[in-house]
Structures are given as C-alpha cells and as structure tokens.
Design a protein around this motif. Structure first.
Motif, mmCIF file in Angstrom:
data_model
loop_
_atom_site.group_PDB
_atom_site.id
_atom_site.type_symbol
_atom_site.label_atom_id
_atom_site.label_comp_id
_atom_site.label_asym_id
_atom_site.label_seq_id
_atom_site.Cartn_x
_atom_site.Cartn_y
_atom_site.Cartn_z
ATOM 1 N N ASP A 125 34.884 49.872 49.204
ATOM 2 C CA ASP A 125 34.638 51.305 49.050
ATOM 3 C C ASP A 125 33.202 51.626 48.645
ATOM 4 O O ASP A 125 32.854 52.786 48.400
ATOM 5 N N GLY A 126 32.353 50.594 48.556
ATOM 6 C CA GLY A 126 30.941 50.821 48.260
ATOM 7 C C GLY A 126 30.604 50.928 46.787
ATOM 8 O O GLY A 126 29.469 51.251 46.436
ATOM 9 N N GLY A 127 31.569 50.662 45.884
ATOM 10 C CA GLY A 127 31.299 50.722 44.452
ATOM 11 C C GLY A 127 30.436 49.556 43.987
ATOM 12 O O GLY A 127 30.026 48.702 44.784
ATOM 13 N N SER A 128 30.168 49.510 42.693
ATOM 14 C CA SER A 128 29.331 48.444 42.143
ATOM 15 C C SER A 128 30.065 47.108 42.202
ATOM 16 O O SER A 128 31.303 47.041 42.126
ATOM 17 N N ASP A 129 29.303 46.032 42.355
ATOM 18 C CA ASP A 129 29.882 44.692 42.493
ATOM 19 C C ASP A 129 30.639 44.280 41.231
ATOM 20 O O ASP A 129 30.326 44.718 40.124
ATOM 21 N N LEU A 130 31.613 43.417 41.441
ATOM 22 C CA LEU A 130 32.434 42.890 40.355
ATOM 23 C C LEU A 130 32.045 41.437 40.129
ATOM 24 O O LEU A 130 32.050 40.632 41.058
ATOM 25 N N PHE A 131 31.666 41.099 38.904
ATOM 26 C CA PHE A 131 31.228 39.737 38.591
ATOM 27 C C PHE A 131 32.426 38.792 38.521
ATOM 28 O O PHE A 131 33.463 39.119 37.942
ATOM 29 N N LEU A 132 32.289 37.603 39.150
ATOM 30 C CA LEU A 132 33.310 36.562 39.079
ATOM 31 C C LEU A 132 32.715 35.340 38.387
ATOM 32 O O LEU A 132 31.662 34.843 38.795
ATOM 33 N N SER A 133 33.379 34.860 37.361
ATOM 34 C CA SER A 133 32.905 33.681 36.639
ATOM 35 C C SER A 133 33.053 32.441 37.521
ATOM 36 O O SER A 133 33.715 32.467 38.569
ATOM 37 N N GLU A 134 32.450 31.352 37.083
ATOM 38 C CA GLU A 134 32.554 30.083 37.814
ATOM 39 C C GLU A 134 34.017 29.654 37.938
ATOM 40 O O GLU A 134 34.430 29.108 38.963
ATOM 41 N N ARG A 155 28.584 40.091 28.966
ATOM 42 C CA ARG A 155 27.510 40.337 27.993
ATOM 43 C C ARG A 155 26.303 41.040 28.614
ATOM 44 O O ARG A 155 25.475 41.592 27.881
ATOM 45 N N LYS A 156 26.203 41.032 29.953
ATOM 46 C CA LYS A 156 25.092 41.723 30.616
ATOM 47 C C LYS A 156 25.470 43.132 31.044
ATOM 48 O O LYS A 156 24.698 43.806 31.713
ATOM 49 N N GLY A 157 26.688 43.549 30.662
ATOM 50 C CA GLY A 157 27.106 44.905 30.994
ATOM 51 C C GLY A 157 27.714 45.060 32.369
ATOM 52 O O GLY A 157 27.971 46.179 32.825
ATOM 53 N N ARG A 158 27.963 43.934 33.038
ATOM 54 C CA ARG A 158 28.549 43.987 34.381
ATOM 55 C C ARG A 158 30.073 43.998 34.294
ATOM 56 O O ARG A 158 30.659 43.347 33.431
ATOM 57 N N ARG A 159 30.720 44.717 35.228
ATOM 58 C CA ARG A 159 32.171 44.649 35.306
ATOM 59 C C ARG A 159 32.585 43.237 35.707
ATOM 60 O O ARG A 159 32.050 42.679 36.667
ATOM 61 N N GLU A 160 33.501 42.655 34.983
ATOM 62 C CA GLU A 160 33.948 41.300 35.275
ATOM 63 C C GLU A 160 35.346 41.354 35.868
ATOM 64 O O GLU A 160 36.186 42.148 35.446
ATOM 65 N N GLY A 161 35.597 40.495 36.857
ATOM 66 C CA GLY A 161 36.861 40.555 37.566
ATOM 67 C C GLY A 161 37.631 39.250 37.598
ATOM 68 O O GLY A 161 37.114 38.185 37.251
ATOM 69 N N MET A 162 38.869 39.366 38.039
ATOM 70 C CA MET A 162 39.745 38.217 38.236
ATOM 71 C C MET A 162 40.361 38.342 39.621
ATOM 72 O O MET A 162 40.811 39.426 40.011
ATOM 73 N N VAL A 163 40.372 37.248 40.372
ATOM 74 C CA VAL A 163 40.946 37.264 41.708
ATOM 75 C C VAL A 163 42.464 37.304 41.595
ATOM 76 O O VAL A 163 43.085 36.397 41.029
ATOM 77 N N VAL A 164 43.068 38.376 42.131
ATOM 78 C CA VAL A 164 44.520 38.525 42.103
ATOM 79 C C VAL A 164 45.141 37.876 43.332
ATOM 80 O O VAL A 164 46.157 37.197 43.253
ATOM 81 N N GLU A 165 44.495 38.086 44.485
ATOM 82 C CA GLU A 165 45.038 37.540 45.721
ATOM 83 C C GLU A 165 43.925 37.388 46.752
ATOM 84 O O GLU A 165 43.009 38.214 46.818
ATOM 85 N N VAL A 166 44.007 36.320 47.527
ATOM 86 C CA VAL A 166 43.082 36.132 48.636
ATOM 87 C C VAL A 166 43.732 36.730 49.879
ATOM 88 O O VAL A 166 44.765 36.247 50.345
ATOM 89 N N VAL A 167 43.136 37.789 50.391
ATOM 90 C CA VAL A 167 43.688 38.487 51.555
ATOM 91 C C VAL A 167 43.366 37.734 52.836
ATOM 92 O O VAL A 167 44.190 37.624 53.747
ATOM 93 N N GLN A 168 42.162 37.188 52.902
ATOM 94 C CA GLN A 168 41.724 36.535 54.141
ATOM 95 C C GLN A 168 40.727 35.430 53.820
ATOM 96 O O GLN A 168 39.717 35.667 53.170
ATOM 97 N N HIS A 169 41.044 34.212 54.283
ATOM 98 C CA HIS A 169 40.109 33.098 54.157
ATOM 99 C C HIS A 169 39.176 33.115 55.369
ATOM 100 O O HIS A 169 39.636 33.117 56.510
ATOM 101 N N ASN A 170 37.885 33.134 55.132
ATOM 102 C CA ASN A 170 36.914 33.230 56.231
ATOM 103 C C ASN A 170 36.104 31.960 56.441
ATOM 104 O O ASN A 170 35.051 31.982 57.071
ATOM 105 N N ASN A 171 36.588 30.851 55.895
ATOM 106 C CA ASN A 171 35.882 29.583 56.078
ATOM 107 C C ASN A 171 36.877 28.528 56.576
ATOM 108 O O ASN A 171 37.370 27.709 55.801
ATOM 109 N N GLU A 172 37.177 28.558 57.855
ATOM 110 C CA GLU A 172 38.073 27.556 58.435
ATOM 111 C C GLU A 172 37.341 26.234 58.639
ATOM 112 O O GLU A 172 37.951 25.172 58.636
ATOM 113 N N LYS A 173 36.031 26.332 58.839
ATOM 114 C CA LYS A 173 35.200 25.140 58.996
ATOM 115 C C LYS A 173 33.995 25.260 58.074
ATOM 116 O O LYS A 173 33.498 26.359 57.824
#
Length: 783
Positions: A125-134, A155-173
């Motif tokens: 939807d074009g909103g600000s990026d969501l940070f994902l930890s290692e 700590r840098k003020g970024r929205r942090e996220g958690m992956v709930v579900e993978v909708v589409q894997h885009n790396n078959e190779k």
C-alpha cells in the motif's frame, strides 16, 4: 444460443438469491457467469460480506452466509478462499477462520534483504517499510511476498515486524558459491541480499568442486525452525572465470535473459527488411538528411535528428524507431518486453529488452537503409521555447551514423577531417548546434539542474580482466542530443496530457522536508544557503551549484545536492519533473530499451484515431501497475550492473594490496569513511578505528565524523592518503588503511556550538598530556 442465455439468466438469478440477506447484489455476477459454468460469488463480494460481518469466519459460516449448499459450489468456494489467501486478500487464522488482513492490523509486502542479515517488508500500500530482525529474516528469502504484523518500534524508531505468513516464495532457484566442510555442503548465494546459506544433502550433490559457482533448485524453503535446503542442478563455472560476475548478477537479481519458443516463432514472422506494404500510408522522409549521433560502441540507434534554421527559430525533427509497429499489445514480444522492463547494460555485455533482430536491426536506425519511425516534428522559437508539435508515422533513411566525438570535432575544429567527410551534412549539424545553444540558454533560464559528475568506463585486457578505469568526458555533442531528446519528451507529455489519455509520466518529486533540513545544515558550513523556504525550486538548487563552481569543495556540495533528491519514477499521476523543472515530462525517445516509451508510442497512435479515451487499451489502474513494475525493473538493472562493476573493481584492487593512493571522502557513516581512490575511481572503506586515538561521532546533517578529544573533522570532499589493506570479493568490500590527511584545518570545520566558536586548544593539549601519562599502556580504541 437461446439455451446459453437461459443458462446465464438462471446463474445470475442464483447469485442474486445468494445475496438476498445482504444489502447489495454481487456487482460482478455477469463476469463470474461468463467465466465459469457453475459460478460462485466474486472475490469482491466475499470481501464485502466479511466487512459487513466484522469478524473472521470459517468456510462453513461463509458458505451459509452466501447460501452455497451443493458440494460442487462448496468446493469452488474452498478453492477461491485458498486463492484469496495466497494472493494476500485474506488470512486464515489458527482456528481456521478467514479474515480480512487490514482488519487484523497486518501488512502485505515484499521482503527486502540486507547483506548484514536483517531486512524490511516493503508494504504494497506504499506505507513506510517494516523492519525485520535477523531472526525473522531466517524464515524468508529476499523477494518473498509475506504478511507481517507490527510488534513494536526498534531503538532507531523504526516499526518492527514479525512474519505471520509467506504468501509467495519467489526464489525457486538460487545461484551461489559451493563450499564443503566436515562432510557437509552448502551454497553461499551470490546475491548479497540473501544472507542465508542453502544446505545441500548428499543426494542433492553433483560433480562440483569447492568454490565453484552452481545453480541450486530450492526443495525446501527456509522456515522458522530450518534453513533452506536445495539440490545442485548446474555447475555454472569457476568463481573467477571471465564474465562470471555478470552471470552472477543476472541470476542474483532475476533478470530474464532467455527468449521463449513462442517469441522466437513470432520473431520469424517479421520480415528482414522494410516492405512496400509497411511504407504505405506513411510520410516519406527518406530524402531528409536525418542522422544518428551516439557513442563509439553503440549498436542500437533508436533516435535520429534533423534541424533547419528558419526566419524565427528552428524546425527540429526527432525520428524514433517505430517499435510499436513490430511489438503489438498482448504478443509474446510484448509480454517479454514488459517482463524485462528495460535493457540492462553491463560492461561489454547487454541484456536487451527486445531480441537482436529488432534491437540491432529492424528497430535500429542504421545508416543507408530504410526504417520505419515515429516522428516528433517541432517548431521552436528563437528563445528555445516549444511552439508547435506534430506527430506522424514515417519511413526514413539515415544518411550517416555519427559519434559524439566526430560531431564535437566538427563543431570545435575548423580543420576537422570530419567536416570534409560529411560536408553535405555539415549545414544541418551547424543548425543543430545553434538550436542547442538556444535550448541550453532556455535550460539555464528555467533553472534546470545540471551536475558535472564523473562517469567511468572499464577497459578490459585480452583475458577480460580490468586493464584500466578511465573517465568518460561528456562533450557538447552529448549535451546537444540530450537537449533534443528532452524537447521531444516534453512535447510528447504535453500532447498526450491535452488528449487526456492515461500514460506513464516520468516523475521526479521534490525533496522531503527532512532532507531539505539536513541539506541546509550542511550548506551552512560552507557559508551557503538554499533559498525557497519550505518549497524550493530546481532554480534554487541550481543557484547553489553555480555558486560553488570552481571551488575546491564543488564536488562535495554537488554530491550532497544529488543525495538530497528523490529517485525519479514512472507513474500515471503527473507531478512534474523537479530536477529538469518541467511541468510535463514523459519518456518517448527510447522504445528499444524502455517499456514505458513503447507504451507512450501506443498512446500517440491511439490519439491519432480520435476515439473516446475509454476505448484506449489501458486504464489509469493499468498504468499504475506498469509504472510500479517498470520503476522496479529500472532499480533492478541499476543494482545488477552495480554489483557486477563493484566485483570487477574489487578484483582489480585485490592485486594491489599494500599500494598507496590519494583519495577523496565520498561518504561519511557512523562506522567510517567511504573514499574514492584517485585515478582508479574505486571506492573503499576507511574504518572509524583507523582515524586515530579518539572517539569519533557521526553528524548526519553535516555528513562528517568529528573527534571528541582532538576536534578533528573528516567530511565529504576531504582529501586523504590511504593504503589498500584488504579486499573481500565475496562481500565486494575494500578495506583501506588511513595514512595521512591531505586537507588543512581539520579541527576548524565544525564548531561545538551554534556560535561557531572554536574549542580551547590549550586545555585539550593539557588533557592530552595527562591522558598519555595515565594510560600509556592502554591506547584508546573506538567501541
């Protein structure tokens, strides 16, 4: 026929009855009835129903609400709900209920990996990026489409996220480098944005050696509890083999580089030369002295020019290869051109948007042959202002293939041999130059930005290794053609804007408030100011660039001005082009290598037909999709070429360990300085610990590092001497050792307070002596 109509009437009635308990009837019933024998309510209607219910619902509840009772339609509903989950419209919770993603405070987007292991979700939807930890990135690959939830702010003020579900894997190779250790095998991806290794079980191995580049098919995608597992399907080659850096970049960034059988069959149907039937109905420009002007090594010529002086101004003809004649909407060629988005230019190799038969032959305005073209025929007044434009189909016959160097020599050297060779064309070349001077003056008057940045060209030896890196000098002939193309692009945007046809504009938005604030802080250190308040114009930026011309810090100021800018994108919403200071701007002049230009040509051809805009093949929504895709393929191409070039430069420096070079600081970060080596145009890192016994702090607004104790400042444009310490080819990193500063007054550049007063040096010297006395055996290091 009557039976089919009766059947569809019954289907519509069934869907209408399904909706009797709802306030609205499925608005897409006709569409569903035309596509399926036994249709069910549309996706849109299911979403609307769930919104009205205001709660997640199980499939039986949804079926009851939609009054779906028979098994066949229930199964169809089940398939549709699963597809809606797959496409990110719905989410199925742990209880098996289907709910709307936006109601669950979830975000659907694309995963963007980082070499350091963490990543981001770029929302659809074009909103600000969501940070994902290692830790979260361990579940996914770069490029995957996921649904994520916001779990807090880091700590840098970024929205942090958690992956709930993978909708589409885009790396078959995945392409990567094979490693063995203690009986285990794994592949390290060449794409630096994929930080996870892919493990290879014994049954997934083939005869491949340690360190070779291999192609891996992913048989088990990464999850929360396990790493990715794959099997090797191809040995691509040796790690340091010539050209491997380009192959790696192509695979790593997913750049399409093969033609389908369907496309090749379509290509065979295209004649090898222009036919009389194709010429019929076109304006004949074969006697007009049109010429192409390009670089020495160019192979595809998509634009030709002609200018003629008039009593009050000039006639400028810009003829562009008629790609839309050969690449029709919906064809295999069109689908592949869209998928590629643009041609990708690597050193000594091009991945074209169109097959060679078109890009280098039938759609290339080669000299001395007939070619089909679309013409932008313009009248320009004495002041370089566009007065009138006419577009038409034509056939042309290029009179010469000229290079920038040849034309520049003709215009600057009265004894040039080229003036004699092309004496018949010389009057029109001189008219072109006069027109260019008028356009150049108009550019300066409107305040368009123009930076003197240095571009480089890699020269290879016989083994395809870098022999040298040389700067590319832009002469007046380059700028002459550039101004002609800019004028044609503006004329095109104005023409289609007037016809109200949905198109892709080339949009360059104004800098953000934050970037403007940082820029003004930086400029103040040089005694410069950016006028315009909260809404500066390109002219205000141009004035700053003009003020620093000839100054030793000119390069740094221009660099920071550029970094404050947004990236230009393709979109149907015309927001103008800030940098060029144009109200309307679109890309028309390169349909061989840019898909947006091809769409523009189709729009122009539709405008000639004078049909209602509603009948145009593409809607505003289609253009939005095209724009997002083409902006993405443009970034993909930039990243891929940068990867390949960076690897080549790192390899070049790997043979020069211990050598010393003078360098200029090109960027400052909280961990050190990036510097560009003189004469080599290669960038490396001087780590913050190399700068001396002090605590250095990064000032983002001033783009510098400042020592806490010594007051020394290292900022953009500073000159230093460095030594090549280490080169890591896998990470494409060059580590440099700091030798000495070559800039004077290091401690006086940035003051500690707003008044600009310097620190009291005697006190610091006393502290320095005391510090050394007490801590002589414990030298300070930067944490």
């Amino acid at each position: 026929m009557q039976q089919e109509e009766n059947k569809q009437a019954v289907v519509k009635e069934t869907i209408a009855e399904t909706s009797e308990n709802n306030t609205t009837v499925d608005p897409h019933a006709d569409r569903e009835a035309s596509k399926y024998e036994n249709p069910i309510p549309s996706r849109e209607f299911i979403v609307e129903m769930l919104e009205n219910e205001q709660k997640p619902m199980r499939i039986k509840q949804i079926a009851d609400s939609l009054e779906i009772e028979d098994d066949e339609r229930f199964e169809a509903l089940s398939r549709r709900l699963k597809a809606m989950v797959r496409d990110g419209q719905l989410l199925r919770n742990r209880r098996g209920a289907f709910g709307l993603i936006q109601k669950m405070d979830l975000i659907k987007g694309k995963v963007l990996g980082h070499p350091n292991g963490f990543g981001f979700v770029e929302p659809e939807d074009g909103g600000s990026d969501l940070f994902l930890s290692e830790k979260e990135m361990h579940k996914v690959f770069h490029g995957d489409i996921v649904i994520a939830s916001v779990i807090g702010v880091d700590r840098k003020g970024r929205r942090e996220g958690m992956v709930v579900e993978v909708v589409q894997h885009n790396n078959e190779k995945v392409l990567g480098r094979l490693h063995y250790e203690d009986g285990l095998a794994w592949v390290q991806p060449t794409n630096s944005k994929i930080a996870q290794d892919v493990f290879i079980p014994k049954d997934g191995l083939i005869d491949a050696e340690e360190g070779q580049i291999v192609m891996v098919e992913i048989i088990h995608q990464p999850t929360k509890r396990s790493s990715a597992i794959g099997k090797i399907i191809e040995v691509v080659g040796d790690y340091m083999a010539p050209g491997m850096e380009i192959d790696s970049a192509i695979y790593a960034h997913g750049i399409p580089n093969e033609w389908s059988d369907e496309l090749l069959a379509e290509l065979d149907s295209i004649p090898n030369e222009v036919t009389e039937a194709e010429i019929e109905g076109r304006k004949d420009l074969r006697n007009l002295p049109l010429v192409t002007i390009d670089g020495e090594d160019s192979k595809d010529f998509d634009d030709a020019v002609f200018a003629k002086r008039r009593k009050k101004g000039w006639r400028l003809v810009v003829a562009i290869a008629d790609v839309s004649h050969y690449v029709t909407s919906g064809s295999a060629l069109d689908k592949e051109a869209f998928e590629r988005g643009n041609s990708v230019y690597f050193p000594q190799k091009v991945i074209p948007m169109l097959p060679e038969k078109l890009s280098n032959e039938m759609c290339s305005l080669n000299p001395k042959v007939d070619r089909l073209c679309m013409v932008c025929d313009m009248s320009i007044d004495e002041h370089g202002k566009l007065e009138r434009t006419q577009f038409y189909d034509a056939v042309m016959h290029s009179k010469a293939r000229l290079t920038y160097n040849q034309v520049n020599d003709m215009l600057t050297n009265s004894d040039s041999e080229h003036r004699k060779t092309y004496k018949d064309l010389l009057p029109n070349i001189e008219d072109l130059n006069e027109l260019y001077l008028a356009l150049k003056s108009a550019r300066a008057e409107r305040g368009a930005l123009e930076f003197d940045t240095v571009e480089t060209r890699i020269v290879f030896d016989d083994d395809r290794k870098i022999k040298e890196i040389v700067p590319v000098q832009r002469n007046e002939a380059h700028k002459l053609i550039e101004e002609c193309m800019l004028m044609a692009n503006v004329a095109t945007a104005r023409y289609l804007k007037w016809h109200k046809i949905p198109i892709l504009y080339r949009v360059h938005e104004k800098p953000s408030e934050e970037k403007l604030a940082n820029l003004r802080t930086f400029l103040s250190d040089f005694g410069l100011s950016l006028e315009g308040g909260d809404d500066p114009t390109a002219e205000d930026f141009a004035e700053v660039a003009e003020k620093v011309q000839g100054q030793p810090y000119s390069h740094i100021v221009q660099t920071v001005l550029l970094r404050s800018m947004n990236q230009a994108v393709y979109q149907p919403d015309n927001q103008g082009h800030f940098g060029l200071n144009y109200e309307h701007y679109a890309h028309f002049t390169s349909p061989i290598r840019r898909y947006p230009d091809l769409l523009i040509h189709r729009a122009i051809r539709f405008a000639w037909q004078k049909k209602p805009v509603e009948e145009f093949a593409y809607s505003e929504a289609d253009m939005k999709t095209f724009g997002e895709h083409c902006s993405g393929t443009e970034r993909r191409a930039d990243e891929a070429t940068r990867d390949a070039v960076t690897f080549l430069k790192c390899e070049f420096l790997s043979h020069r360990l211990g050598e010393e070079y003078e360098a200029i600081v090109s960027a400052a970060t909280n961990f050190g300085l990036f510097v560009e080596l003189d004469s080599l145009y290669v960038e490396g890192l001087v780590h913050i610990t190399e700068l001396g016994e002090d605590y250095f702090h990064y000032d983002a607004s001033r783009h510098c590092l400042k020592g806490e104790r010594t007051g020394k400042v290292y900022s953009l444009g500073d000159r230093i001497r460095v030594q090549v310490a280490q080169v890591n080819l896998d990470d494409r990193k060059v580590d440099l050792r700091f030798i000495e500063s070559l800039s004077e007054n290091q401690s006086e550049k940035v003051s500690d307070d707003e008044s600009g007063e310097e620190q009291e040096q005697p006190k610091k010297r006393k502290k320095k002596r005391y510090y050394r006395k007490k801590t002589a055996k414990k030298p300070s290091t930067n944490a």
